[in-house]
Each structure stands twice: as C-alpha cells, then as structure tokens.
Design a protein around this motif. Structure first.
Motif, PDB file in Angstrom:
ATOM      1  N   ASP A   7       0.838  -1.326   0.042  1.00 51.58           N
ATOM      2  CA  ASP A   7       0.065   0.077   0.032  1.00 51.58           C
ATOM      3  C   ASP A   7       0.828   1.325  -0.085  1.00 51.58           C
ATOM      4  OD1 ASP A   7      -1.967   2.211   0.601  1.00 51.58           O
ATOM      5  OD2 ASP A   7      -3.306   0.571   1.309  1.00 51.58           O
ATOM      6  N   ALA A   9      -0.852   4.191  -0.519  1.00 49.51           N
ATOM      7  CA  ALA A   9      -1.911   5.554  -0.945  1.00 49.51           C
ATOM      8  C   ALA A   9      -1.923   6.457   0.287  1.00 49.51           C
ATOM      9  CB  ALA A   9      -3.221   4.698  -0.784  1.00 49.51           C
ATOM     10  N   VAL A  64      -6.061   0.459  -2.580  1.00 48.90           N
ATOM     11  CA  VAL A  64      -6.388   1.330  -3.857  1.00 48.90           C
ATOM     12  C   VAL A  64      -6.638   2.657  -3.566  1.00 48.90           C
ATOM     13  CG1 VAL A  64      -7.327  -0.781  -4.958  1.00 48.90           C
ATOM     14  CG2 VAL A  64      -8.826   0.507  -3.718  1.00 48.90           C
ATOM     15  N   LEU A  72      -0.284   6.932  -4.725  1.00 48.10           N
ATOM     16  CA  LEU A  72      -1.035   5.831  -5.099  1.00 48.10           C
ATOM     17  C   LEU A  72      -0.741   5.064  -6.197  1.00 48.10           C
ATOM     18  CD1 LEU A  72      -3.651   4.240  -4.357  1.00 48.10           C
ATOM     19  CD2 LEU A  72      -5.045   6.274  -5.415  1.00 48.10           C
ATOM     20  N   ARG A  73      -0.365   5.530  -7.436  1.00 52.82           N
ATOM     21  CA  ARG A  73      -0.068   4.712  -8.635  1.00 52.82           C
ATOM     22  C   ARG A  73       1.030   4.020  -8.436  1.00 52.82           C
ATOM     23  NH1 ARG A  73       1.776   9.034 -13.179  1.00 52.82           N
ATOM     24  NH2 ARG A  73       3.524   9.964 -11.963  1.00 52.82           N
ATOM     25  N   LEU A  76      -0.091   0.428  -6.927  1.00 50.97           N
ATOM     26  CA  LEU A  76      -0.894  -0.265  -7.876  1.00 50.97           C
ATOM     27  C   LEU A  76      -0.229  -0.802  -9.027  1.00 50.97           C
ATOM     28  CD1 LEU A  76      -4.008   2.308  -7.507  1.00 50.97           C
ATOM     29  CD2 LEU A  76      -4.283  -0.117  -7.300  1.00 50.97           C
ATOM     30  N   GLY A  92      -7.830  -5.694  -4.923  1.00 51.99           N
ATOM     31  CA  GLY A  92      -7.775  -4.353  -4.202  1.00 51.99           C
ATOM     32  C   GLY A  92      -8.616  -4.177  -2.918  1.00 51.99           C
ATOM     33  N   CYS A  94     -10.122  -1.108  -0.166  1.00 52.40           N
ATOM     34  CA  CYS A  94      -9.925   0.159   0.167  1.00 52.40           C
ATOM     35  C   CYS A  94      -8.794   0.510   1.561  1.00 52.40           C
ATOM     36  CB  CYS A  94     -11.211   0.610   0.747  1.00 52.40           C
ATOM     37  SG  CYS A  94     -11.457   2.384   1.252  1.00 52.40           S
ATOM     38  N   THR A  95      -7.915   1.546   1.277  1.00 50.62           N
ATOM     39  CA  THR A  95      -7.105   1.875   2.143  1.00 50.62           C
ATOM     40  C   THR A  95      -7.445   2.160   3.757  1.00 50.62           C
ATOM     41  OG1 THR A  95      -5.471   2.498   0.462  1.00 50.62           O
ATOM     42  CG2 THR A  95      -5.146   3.453   2.760  1.00 50.62           C
ATOM     43  N   PRO A 198      -8.370  -3.647  -8.904  1.00 50.41           N
ATOM     44  CA  PRO A 198      -6.981  -2.899  -8.634  1.00 50.41           C
ATOM     45  C   PRO A 198      -6.842  -1.556  -9.420  1.00 50.41           C
ATOM     46  CG  PRO A 198      -6.546  -4.818 -10.014  1.00 50.41           C
ATOM     47  CD  PRO A 198      -8.072  -4.903  -9.550  1.00 50.41           C
ATOM     48  N   VAL A 199      -7.515  -0.760  -9.312  1.00 50.53           N
ATOM     49  CA  VAL A 199      -7.641   0.413 -10.097  1.00 50.53           C
ATOM     50  C   VAL A 199      -7.734   1.564  -8.901  1.00 50.53           C
ATOM     51  CG1 VAL A 199      -8.622  -0.239 -12.033  1.00 50.53           C
ATOM     52  CG2 VAL A 199     -10.035   0.465 -10.355  1.00 50.53           C
ATOM     53  N   PRO A 200      -7.051   2.903  -9.086  1.00 51.50           N
ATOM     54  CA  PRO A 200      -7.100   3.804  -8.182  1.00 51.50           C
ATOM     55  C   PRO A 200      -8.289   4.563  -7.787  1.00 51.50           C
ATOM     56  CG  PRO A 200      -5.992   4.613 -10.200  1.00 51.50           C
ATOM     57  CD  PRO A 200      -6.362   3.117 -10.209  1.00 51.50           C
TER      58      PRO A 200
END
Length: 220
Positions: A7, A9, A64, A72-73, A76, A92, A94-95, A198-200
């Motif tokens: 992670d 993020a 994510v 973040l990217r 990912l 993914g 959620c952080t 797994p998308v931001p």
C-alpha cells in the motif's frame, strides 16, 4: 496461501507477507515523497526476512486508496506488474478499510487520512471495522465534524485536525500487515464482497494541472 500486500496510498510505504494464518514479515517506512524509491527494496527485504521467493506468492493484495495521485499509482502499478509476471490474482482493498481493521475498535468509529489541501479522506465504520457504512469521501474537516461528532476518528487525518475530531486515535498510518490479515480473513470466509478492482480510487483530480492560457506551438 501466500499473500503479498502493498500500500502506497498514504505517506507510509508498507509491505507484508501473510501465509493465511499469520504475518510472516512486514515493513513500513513513512516518507510521502519516496514511494517509488522505497517500495521495491521493501518488498525484497520482506521476502528475505520471510525466507521465501517472489514466485511463491499466490495472491497480491493492494491498497487502492483513496490517496494522492503520485504515491497511490506506485503501489498499484507494482502490484499489477507482480500479478502479471507471476500469473496470480491481484485484489484491491480500500486503504481506509485496512486502517479500520487495524484499529480493532468495539464501537462505531470513522477513519480519516490526510488528503492534503486541508482536506481528509474519510469513511464511517460499524464496530469491529469490517463493515464500512459510507463510501469513501474527501472533505474539509470542519464540514464533516458535526456528522462525526461523538465518534473516535482513526488515522492521520483525525490527528491533524483535533479541533474537528477531538477523539482522534491511532494507528496513524496504514499497515500492509493489517491489510494482508484482513484479506486473508475474507478469503478464508469466502467473502469477496469487500475486494475492489486494482484501480486507483482518487476521489478528485490530480494536483498537477495544465497552466491557464497555455499556448500551443505547432510546427510551420
């Protein structure tokens, strides 16, 4: 089962390995400007500490967000690259869910992380942290203080704005160990409802913008 969790993020660059029963190794470094520099060496150290090779990983878990665009990217793209190279699923989470799980509170609460621009990313949770009651959002602390009144607020966002969140609590930063443990628990229960693509999850536009009155120069 061998889960590799990453992670990026939040300012924490965090990595963990989990065998389905316990965390084998974990590492976290807090540096908001060096996600790309710190992540891969951290993965190497975690694999070395656990005494396993990367090709033993059976699933990749990645936070994510929500989070700032640049940091973040990094996580990912790294997670997706590992998944593609190893031929394993990339899931993914959620952080904010990872922080909620790590908090382990037995009462309703909220999680808030630093979104910069004097804002926080936040969500509300039921007791235990496994049930998120609201979608992740981004707001100014003063605008949500009344909605979260009386609730403990976990994370750096709460600690940064004590006037809005007087009952701010740790953990301050995200932990891949908690993210991996949450994923392992969900997989053991056959519960896929909390996993995300797994998308931001950005929630707002990137900080970088095209300058106003930008002059386009075309060849003659």
């Amino acid at each position: 089962m061998l889960l590799l969790a990453v992670d990026t993020a939040t300012p924490a660059v965090t990595v963990a390995l989990h065998d389905g029963s316990s965390v084998l190794a974990t590492e976290s470094q807090v540096d908001a400007r060096r996600h790309g520099e710190l992540l891969l060496p951290a993965v190497d150290r975690v694999l070395g500490a656990a005494g396993v090779r990367l090709d033993a990983v059976t699933e990749v878990i990645v936070g994510v967000g929500p989070g700032p665009y640049t940091g973040l990217r990094v996580g990912l793209v790294t997670a997706l690259t590992f998944g593609s190279a190893l031929g394993v699923p990339v899931r993914g989470l959620c952080t904010l869910d990872g922080l909620a799980y790590a908090a382990g509170l037995a009462e309703p609460f909220a999680v808030a992380t630093d979104a910069r621009r004097k804002e926080v990313y936040w969500a509300r949770y039921a007791d235990g942290g496994r049930t998120r009651l609201t979608d992740p959002a981004v707001d100014r602390p003063a605008d949500i203080a009344e909605r979260l009144a009386g609730l403990p607020v976990v994370g750096a966002g709460g600690l940064l704005y004590p006037d809005a969140f007087p009952d701010a609590r740790g953990p301050e930063h995200q932990s891949a160990a908690a993210l991996a443990a949450l994923a392992a628990e969900m997989l053991a229960e056959g519960d896929n409802s909390g996993f995300l693509p797994p998308v931001p999850l950005y929630l707002r536009r990137p900080d970088a913008q095209v300058p106003k009155n930008y002059k386009v120069v075309t060849p003659q």
